[in-house]
Design a protein around this motif. Sequence first.
Motif, mmCIF file in Angstrom:
data_model
loop_
_atom_site.group_PDB
_atom_site.id
_atom_site.type_symbol
_atom_site.label_atom_id
_atom_site.label_comp_id
_atom_site.label_asym_id
_atom_site.label_seq_id
_atom_site.Cartn_x
_atom_site.Cartn_y
_atom_site.Cartn_z
ATOM 1 N N LYS A 66 0.743 -0.961 0.150
ATOM 2 C CA LYS A 66 0.214 -0.479 -0.196
ATOM 3 C C LYS A 66 0.392 1.095 -0.153
ATOM 4 C CE LYS A 66 -1.840 -1.534 3.833
ATOM 5 N NZ LYS A 66 -1.273 -2.426 4.460
ATOM 6 N N THR A 67 2.346 1.420 0.703
ATOM 7 C CA THR A 67 2.530 2.374 1.428
ATOM 8 C C THR A 67 3.517 2.978 -0.286
ATOM 9 O OG1 THR A 67 2.945 2.356 3.708
ATOM 10 C CG2 THR A 67 4.266 4.017 2.118
ATOM 11 N N SER A 68 3.694 1.454 -0.546
ATOM 12 C CA SER A 68 4.892 1.937 -1.849
ATOM 13 C C SER A 68 3.882 1.956 -3.086
ATOM 14 C CB SER A 68 5.057 0.357 -1.453
ATOM 15 O OG SER A 68 6.539 -0.263 -0.929
ATOM 16 N N HIS A 94 6.149 4.924 10.208
ATOM 17 C CA HIS A 94 7.379 5.028 9.055
ATOM 18 C C HIS A 94 6.565 5.560 8.024
ATOM 19 C CE1 HIS A 94 9.574 1.156 11.395
ATOM 20 N NE2 HIS A 94 9.336 2.710 12.040
ATOM 21 N N ASP A 95 5.692 4.623 7.707
ATOM 22 C CA ASP A 95 4.729 5.240 6.335
ATOM 23 C C ASP A 95 4.530 6.464 6.057
ATOM 24 O OD1 ASP A 95 4.805 2.248 6.280
ATOM 25 O OD2 ASP A 95 3.176 2.586 6.162
ATOM 26 N N ALA A 96 3.523 7.105 7.637
ATOM 27 C CA ALA A 96 3.775 8.799 7.262
ATOM 28 C C ALA A 96 5.395 9.389 6.612
ATOM 29 C CB ALA A 96 3.014 9.241 8.501
ATOM 30 N N ILE A 139 -5.674 7.248 2.035
ATOM 31 C CA ILE A 139 -6.421 6.246 3.620
ATOM 32 C C ILE A 139 -5.640 5.182 3.073
ATOM 33 C CG2 ILE A 139 -7.208 6.175 5.777
ATOM 34 C CD1 ILE A 139 -10.060 7.739 4.274
ATOM 35 N N GLU A 140 -4.573 5.116 4.194
ATOM 36 C CA GLU A 140 -3.120 3.551 4.068
ATOM 37 C C GLU A 140 -4.548 3.106 5.328
ATOM 38 O OE1 GLU A 140 0.269 3.163 3.341
ATOM 39 O OE2 GLU A 140 0.124 0.942 4.198
ATOM 40 N N ASN A 141 -5.626 2.502 5.330
ATOM 41 C CA ASN A 141 -5.523 1.180 6.609
ATOM 42 C C ASN A 141 -5.003 0.583 7.308
ATOM 43 O OD1 ASN A 141 -8.126 0.625 8.154
ATOM 44 N ND2 ASN A 141 -9.437 0.684 6.805
HETATM 45 MG MG LIG Z 1 1.787 0.717 4.418
#
Ligand SMILES: [Mg+2]
Length: 251
Positions: A66-68, A94-96, A139-141
Motif C-alpha cells: 500500500k505505502t509503496s 514509518h509510513d507517514a 487513507i491507508e488502512n
Molecule cells: Mg504501509
Amino acid sequence: MCGTCGCGDGDVRIGGHAHQHGRAREIALEIDIMAKNDAYAAANRQRFAEGGILALNLVSSPGSGKTSLLVKTIEMLKGTLPVYVVEGDQQTSHDADRIRETGASAIQINTGKGCHLDAHMVGHAVADLNPARGAALFIENVGNLVCPAGFDLGEAHKVVVLSVTEGEDKPLKYPDMFAAADLALINKADLLPHLQVDMALIAANALKINPGIEIIQISALTGTGMAEWLDWIGSAHARVGSAKHVETAAE
Ligand SMILES: [Mg+2]
Ligand SMILES: Nc1nc2c(ncn2[C@@H]2O[C@H](COP(=O)(O)OP(=O)(O)OP(=O)(O)O)[C@@H](O)[C@H]2O)c(=O)[nH]1
Ligand SMILES: [Zn+2]
Ligand SMILES: [Zn+2]
C-alpha cells in the motif's frame, strides 16, 4: 473496541497525540459502535463532497505494498492535483514519514491495539490535514484483510490491494473485503515470473465474490499498471467534481 472482532481501542494516537474525550463520551461511543461509525462516516462524506475531495480507502493484509504504491502514485500525480494521506498503523510513523518524503502532507494514526481505522479517527485526522479543495485524499488502512471491510470511513471507494504472493484463494477466504471494494490492485506483478501463481484465477475469484469489481495488475516496483491506476483515479476524481456540480445546479 472493535465492533467486528471485539479488540480494544486503547492507546489511539493521532499525529503523535493521545486521543482523548471525556469518559462519558467514550462510554456513549461504545454503546453502538457501528451506528456511531456510520454517523461519523456521513459527516466525513459531507465534508469531502463540500470540498470536492476524492477520498480513497486502501485496504489489504500487511505488506501487500500500500505505502509503496502510494509513494509511486504521489510522484506520478505531482503537479496535477493536491494529495493528502492519512496513514493507519498500530504503531510507528514509518509510513507517514515515507509519504512526507514525497512532499505530500501526511498524518499518522496509531491505533494501538485497534485493528482498523474508524470514521471518528479519520475525521480528526482530516480536520488536522485540512485538505485543499479538489484534493485527492488517500487513507491507508491498518494492514488487516478482515475488520477494515466493516468500517465506512466516508470514502468514495475502498481499494483492496492484494499482492501476487498471497495466494489465488484470498478473495474467497476474505470475501467481505472483496465485496466492499470497487477496485482490486493486484500488486507485485513483477514477481510473477518467479512464482507459480495463476493471475487469471485471482481475478476470477475476486469476480466471483464481487462481479462489479475492477481489477488492475500492477507493480509499485516497475510501474506496470500505474498508468491504468492513475486513469482510474482521474475518473473517480471527475465523478466527485461532477457530483458537486449536480448538487450546486439543483440548489
Ligand atoms: Mg504501509
Ligand atoms: N517486488 C515487489 N515488491 C514490492 C512491491 N510493492 C511493495 N513491495 C515490497 O513489499 C514490502 C511491503 O511494502 P509496503 O509498501 O510497506 O506494504 P504495506 O501494504 O504498506 O505494508 P503495511 O503498511 O505494513 O501493511 C516492501 O519490502 C516493499 O518494497 C512491488 O510491486 N514489487
Ligand atoms: Zn478487529
Ligand atoms: Zn474524537
